[in-house]
Design a protein around this motif. Structure first.
Motif, mmCIF file in Angstrom:
data_model
loop_
_atom_site.group_PDB
_atom_site.id
_atom_site.type_symbol
_atom_site.label_atom_id
_atom_site.label_comp_id
_atom_site.label_asym_id
_atom_site.label_seq_id
_atom_site.Cartn_x
_atom_site.Cartn_y
_atom_site.Cartn_z
ATOM 1 N N VAL A 79 50.886 -10.632 -6.694
ATOM 2 C CA VAL A 79 50.108 -10.602 -7.933
ATOM 3 C C VAL A 79 49.850 -9.169 -8.402
ATOM 4 C CG1 VAL A 79 47.883 -11.251 -8.967
ATOM 5 C CG2 VAL A 79 49.046 -12.824 -7.417
ATOM 6 N N ILE A 80 49.811 -8.236 -7.464
ATOM 7 C CA ILE A 80 49.495 -6.845 -7.802
ATOM 8 C C ILE A 80 50.498 -6.266 -8.796
ATOM 9 C CG2 ILE A 80 49.418 -4.486 -6.864
ATOM 10 C CD1 ILE A 80 48.139 -5.640 -4.359
ATOM 11 N N TRP A 81 51.769 -6.626 -8.691
ATOM 12 C CA TRP A 81 52.814 -5.949 -9.455
ATOM 13 C C TRP A 81 52.695 -6.124 -10.967
ATOM 14 C CZ3 TRP A 81 55.534 -2.350 -7.088
ATOM 15 C CH2 TRP A 81 55.621 -2.395 -5.696
ATOM 16 N N PRO A 82 52.614 -7.341 -11.492
ATOM 17 C CA PRO A 82 52.540 -7.455 -12.958
ATOM 18 C C PRO A 82 51.258 -6.890 -13.552
ATOM 19 C CG PRO A 82 52.221 -9.602 -11.923
ATOM 20 C CD PRO A 82 52.677 -8.666 -10.849
ATOM 21 N N ALA A 127 50.477 -3.372 -1.904
ATOM 22 C CA ALA A 127 51.284 -4.589 -1.954
ATOM 23 C C ALA A 127 52.485 -4.501 -1.013
ATOM 24 C CB ALA A 127 51.747 -4.849 -3.386
ATOM 25 N N LEU A 128 53.117 -3.327 -0.970
ATOM 26 C CA LEU A 128 54.276 -3.146 -0.097
ATOM 27 C C LEU A 128 53.902 -3.298 1.371
ATOM 28 C CD1 LEU A 128 56.048 -0.116 -1.836
ATOM 29 C CD2 LEU A 128 56.864 -2.479 -1.727
ATOM 30 N N VAL A 129 52.795 -2.649 1.781
ATOM 31 C CA VAL A 129 52.375 -2.704 3.185
ATOM 32 C C VAL A 129 51.957 -4.124 3.568
ATOM 33 C CG1 VAL A 129 50.637 -1.891 4.837
ATOM 34 C CG2 VAL A 129 51.692 -0.279 3.245
ATOM 35 N N ALA A 130 51.215 -4.803 2.678
ATOM 36 C CA ALA A 130 50.767 -6.161 2.969
ATOM 37 C C ALA A 130 51.937 -7.129 3.072
ATOM 38 C CB ALA A 130 49.793 -6.632 1.887
ATOM 39 N N VAL A 175 36.140 -10.710 -12.035
ATOM 40 C CA VAL A 175 36.041 -10.498 -10.588
ATOM 41 C C VAL A 175 35.662 -11.805 -9.896
ATOM 42 C CG1 VAL A 175 34.703 -9.336 -8.786
ATOM 43 C CG2 VAL A 175 35.570 -8.034 -10.723
ATOM 44 N N ALA A 176 34.708 -12.543 -10.491
ATOM 45 C CA ALA A 176 34.311 -13.835 -9.920
ATOM 46 C C ALA A 176 35.496 -14.797 -9.897
ATOM 47 C CB ALA A 176 33.163 -14.428 -10.733
ATOM 48 N N MET A 177 36.261 -14.816 -10.988
ATOM 49 C CA MET A 177 37.435 -15.691 -11.047
ATOM 50 C C MET A 177 38.447 -15.302 -9.977
ATOM 51 S SD MET A 177 40.051 -16.322 -14.252
ATOM 52 C CE MET A 177 38.652 -16.527 -15.370
ATOM 53 N N SER A 178 38.624 -14.001 -9.766
ATOM 54 C CA SER A 178 39.611 -13.550 -8.781
ATOM 55 C C SER A 178 39.204 -13.938 -7.368
ATOM 56 C CB SER A 178 39.806 -12.037 -8.889
ATOM 57 O OG SER A 178 38.672 -11.334 -8.424
ATOM 58 N N SER A 179 37.899 -13.886 -7.055
ATOM 59 C CA SER A 179 37.456 -14.269 -5.718
ATOM 60 C C SER A 179 37.624 -15.770 -5.496
ATOM 61 C CB SER A 179 36.000 -13.855 -5.498
ATOM 62 O OG SER A 179 35.135 -14.569 -6.351
ATOM 63 N N PHE A 180 37.390 -16.569 -6.535
ATOM 64 C CA PHE A 180 37.585 -18.020 -6.425
ATOM 65 C C PHE A 180 39.063 -18.349 -6.226
ATOM 66 C CE2 PHE A 180 38.534 -22.083 -8.585
ATOM 67 C CZ PHE A 180 37.831 -22.932 -7.752
ATOM 68 N N LEU A 181 39.921 -17.717 -7.030
ATOM 69 C CA LEU A 181 41.355 -17.976 -6.925
ATOM 70 C C LEU A 181 41.931 -17.469 -5.609
ATOM 71 C CD1 LEU A 181 42.532 -17.114 -10.551
ATOM 72 C CD2 LEU A 181 42.300 -19.385 -9.518
ATOM 73 N N SER A 182 41.269 -16.494 -4.995
ATOM 74 C CA SER A 182 41.756 -15.932 -3.741
ATOM 75 C C SER A 182 41.927 -17.008 -2.673
ATOM 76 C CB SER A 182 40.794 -14.845 -3.254
ATOM 77 O OG SER A 182 41.239 -14.295 -2.032
ATOM 78 N N GLY A 232 49.814 -18.993 0.521
ATOM 79 C CA GLY A 232 49.915 -18.032 1.608
ATOM 80 C C GLY A 232 49.680 -16.595 1.177
ATOM 81 N N TRP A 233 49.599 -15.734 2.153
ATOM 82 C CA TRP A 233 49.269 -14.320 1.961
ATOM 83 C C TRP A 233 50.335 -13.579 1.163
ATOM 84 C CZ3 TRP A 233 45.413 -11.187 1.812
ATOM 85 C CH2 TRP A 233 45.537 -9.827 2.066
ATOM 86 N N SER A 234 51.610 -13.904 1.378
ATOM 87 C CA SER A 234 52.685 -13.161 0.714
ATOM 88 C C SER A 234 52.636 -13.324 -0.797
ATOM 89 C CB SER A 234 54.051 -13.600 1.247
ATOM 90 O OG SER A 234 54.258 -14.986 1.001
ATOM 91 N N VAL A 235 52.262 -14.504 -1.280
ATOM 92 C CA VAL A 235 52.151 -14.719 -2.719
ATOM 93 C C VAL A 235 50.983 -13.920 -3.282
ATOM 94 C CG1 VAL A 235 51.685 -16.437 -4.508
ATOM 95 C CG2 VAL A 235 53.251 -16.983 -2.632
ATOM 96 N N MET A 236 49.903 -13.801 -2.508
ATOM 97 C CA MET A 236 48.758 -13.019 -2.965
ATOM 98 C C MET A 236 49.154 -11.563 -3.211
ATOM 99 S SD MET A 236 45.555 -14.440 -0.690
ATOM 100 C CE MET A 236 44.386 -13.457 -1.651
#
Length: 407
Positions: free
Chosen positions: A383-386, A303-306, A361-368, A376-380
């Protein structure tokens, strides 16, 4: 321990290693369908859509939804016809899905393409059970290594899948991407033949003198199972969420070429499976919970690198960390789940676990795609943190409970 018992264990281990090796080869070959489907699925979907491009990742969602359905289907088939023939059926479905995907691209049909990827996903759901099959043919002390060796086969998938996508995506000049999906047909045929010659134990039998199998409702309420399942779901869903959105962010958001984007996915998949050479040993040495925690911390690094930028190195670096974090988190979580049930309870527990897993996993790919095009990419990356924070809390509670039992 007497010599006869020692020789018996050695023979059991030798047979287990032989079967695990064969299963790893099957995993390596059929596992190649996932990188092809994911690296090209969103791009092909984008090309097939006329107006609302936010549905571009829907075919990939179909793939992941199919994986969840496949997990349920193989659990049922395994009880009816045994695992060997179930795996053979999965190979047939994969070949049919590749054929249908090529036809859909030739006909420029978005929804038929989504259906084809769902069929390929069902075959992938069958393939996901290979890691549990390897654990079930192994003695208890070898299970973590067996699971790791299955995922080592993913290194071949990591190279083979993206290279198929790169080499064959333009094999039919008038139909982009169709050649890559046609290549899935011979791959699945090889897997079919491999399973035809492989002997797997019948997990349907209840050994006399052992306790009766527990109800599924009882097993899934245990703290160990819940911790393992939630950590596995979180790790896999986060990986899919980021991996599905990354090609869109690179190609359509930042103007990076499709070739470099696909190579980024290749590095990611290599990072997913490369650590498997030693992940099993780390689990034996430090315990599954600590290895999962290590994977979650690495995902935070992703998440930090992205979030640091949108240069090519940011995407590739984040994808590599995403892969390593998934490896530690998912293998460790699978080991926790595999230790929560008895052999005669395996099929129903594994089926339930993978249905829930790949549903998320299917839900996560759809929401992606939705989250990327909306925010945008920064909001994606946020999500990793919580999600990782919640998993670390659950692991801490599990370790605390285990420590109390040893006092």
């Amino acid at each position: 321990m007497n010599m006869a018992a020692t020789q018996g264990i050695e023979e059991q281990l030798r047979l287990a290693k032989r079967k695990v090796a064969a299963l790893a080869v099957a995993q390596a070959i059929q596992g190649s369908v996932a990188p092809v489907s994911i690296s090209l699925g969103g791009l092909a979907g984008y090309q097939l859509l006329a107006d609302d491009k936010s549905f571009a990742t829907l075919p990939v969602t179909g793939f992941n939804l199919g994986t969840a359905c496949g997990a349920a289907l193989i659990a049922i088939l395994s009880r009816m016809i045994g695992r060997k023939y179930s795996f053979m059926a999965g190979a047939v479905l994969g070949g049919c899905g590749g054929t249908l995907a090529a036809i859909a691209l030739m006909r420029q049909s978005f929804w038929l393409f989504a259906l084809a990827l769902m069929l390929i996903g069902i075959a992938s759901g069958f393939n996901q059970k290979i890691r549990f099959a390897a654990a079930d043919v192994s003695p208890s002390f070898y299970k973590p290594k067996a699971i790791s060796w299955i995922l080592v086969g993913g290194i071949v998938s990591a190279v083979l899948g993206p290279q198929i996508a790169i080499w064959l995506k333009d094999a039919l000049p008038t139909v982009p991407f169709a050649g890559a999906y046609m290549a899935l047909i011979p791959l699945c045929a090889i897997v079919f033949v491999l399973f035809a010659f492989l002997q797997l134990p019948d997990m349907r039998k209840h050994e006399p003198g052992t306790a009766a199998p527990r109800p599924l409702s009882e097993i899934v309420k245990t703290q160990r199972f819940v911790t393992g399942m939630i950590c596995g779901i979180s790790t896999y869903a986060l990986m899919t969420f980021m991996m599905t959105g990354a090609p869109l962010a690179m190609v359509y958001g930042c103007g990076i070429s499709t070739e470099l984007s696909t190579l980024g996915i290749q590095w990611h998949v290599l990072a997913m499976f490369g650590p498997s050479f030693f992940t099993g040993m780390l689990i034996i040495r430090f315990g599954a919970e600590k290895v999962v925690a290590m994977g979650l911390v690495i995902l935070m690094g992703c998440a930090l690198v992205a979030h640091a930028g949108i240069a090519l190195w940011n995407f590739w670096g984040a994808l590599i960390l995403l892969g390593v974090g998934w490896n530690f988190g998912f293998i460790g979580a699978t080991s926790i789940v595999a230790s929560s049930y008895r052999p005669e309870e395996a099929d129903k527990v594994q089926g339930f676990h993978d249905i829930v897993l790949f549903g998320f996993v299917a839900m996560s790919s759809f929401l992606s795609g939705k989250v990327y095009f909306a925010f945008g990419w920064s909001v994606m990356t946020f999500v990793i943190w919580p999600v990782t924070g919640l998993c670390l809390i659950l692991l801490a509670l599990q370790v605390r409970k285990a420590a109390r039992r040893t006092i």
